[in-house]
Scaffold this active site. Sequence first.
Site, mmCIF file in Angstrom:
data_model
loop_
_atom_site.group_PDB
_atom_site.id
_atom_site.type_symbol
_atom_site.label_atom_id
_atom_site.label_comp_id
_atom_site.label_asym_id
_atom_site.label_seq_id
_atom_site.Cartn_x
_atom_site.Cartn_y
_atom_site.Cartn_z
ATOM 1 N N CYS A 138 0.809 -1.219 0.000
ATOM 2 C CA CYS A 138 0.000 0.000 0.000
ATOM 3 C C CYS A 138 0.844 1.271 0.000
ATOM 4 O O CYS A 138 0.336 2.332 -0.374
ATOM 5 C CB CYS A 138 -0.991 -0.007 1.163
ATOM 6 S SG CYS A 138 -0.353 -0.633 2.712
ATOM 7 N N HIS A 263 -1.863 6.233 4.657
ATOM 8 C CA HIS A 263 -0.423 6.430 4.519
ATOM 9 C C HIS A 263 -0.148 7.807 3.918
ATOM 10 O O HIS A 263 -0.915 8.301 3.078
ATOM 11 C CB HIS A 263 0.175 5.384 3.585
ATOM 12 C CG HIS A 263 0.294 4.026 4.184
ATOM 13 N ND1 HIS A 263 0.153 3.774 5.519
ATOM 14 C CD2 HIS A 263 0.555 2.820 3.591
ATOM 15 C CE1 HIS A 263 0.334 2.481 5.745
ATOM 16 N NE2 HIS A 263 0.560 1.876 4.580
#
Length: 357
Positions: A138, A263
């Site tokens: 990711c 993130h």
Amino acid sequence: MTSARSSGPALAVVGATGAVGTVLLQILSRRADVWGDIRLIASARSAGRMLAVRAEETEVLALTEDAFDGLGPGDVVIFLTPAEVSARWAPVATARGAAVVDRSAAFREDPEVPLVVPEVNAAAVRHRPRGIVAGPDCVTAAMTAALGALHAEYGLADLTVSSYQAASAAGRAGSEALRRQLSLVAGTPLGEMSGDVRRAVGEDTGPFAAPLALNVVPWSGRLGEDGWSTHELAVRAQTRRVLGLDTLPVAVTCVQVPVLTGHSLSVRARFGAPVDAGRAREVLQAAPGVVVVDEPAAGEFPTPVDAAGTDPAWVGRLRASLDDPRSLEFFVCADNLQGGAALNAARLAELIADEFA
């Protein structure tokens, strides 16, 4: 009961009860429905649970060879499982003739398994000698849609990245560890003296190398060569593969931060030609899978709490490097569970399904 529909290829989701699986089922319920039967598979301890997908209650099957019965050419199996589980069971699915989309690290370095971000290299899905397509981790997924668009315009020559990774990337164990640690330090004066947070949290730091509450931890993965972490080396290798730049210089520092979902990455990209920040902004505004949020004077820039629960990568803080006319600095945020993992898996599966439409 299991979902039963007469038209469209079958889809099986292995790891349906995990953190990413939960998000994927929500995505399948809101995207264009290209699937016939949807089969949910998980470990034996989750077998028998009922989960909602496409507004239907579907029973979770135990991960056994029987769980893949009836699957064949044109059908797709998504694996949202640890690498060792994918390595063991993906060949079982492909032996039935089904195609596999794997979200683990099991096949990301296999030259016979394409590593695909649909916004960048969707055509690579069609060439899968082992019947398997892999998605990147990711962190890599969060930045490659933007990097791919900029590379097509300017030619990427060098990349330096620092990631600020959410606790949920470590699954439910990561989220639960952060919440537990936050409860221990909330409303206290902790964080002002060396060692006080460590003493409050204790030895159980969960999946993290150090306490995450009131802290940042510059480590993700295991110790690799020359002091690099295995996750940093993996992001380097995956970025090269997705962009088709086998010798691209890439430096990565992975940092865990006390954020539950989303993130963030600070990116310095150097290109083969001078970069105009205004033109780069236009390129990114037109790029699929990217939303530009870049008005610092108005307090508008990407943050993980804004990106959480959304599909695209949010890009902002675009600025030309002060010391190199060929370099661009920018900041990226993306939901690591949704955009970085579940949506990638859904889109890869849909690309395969399109081949048989």
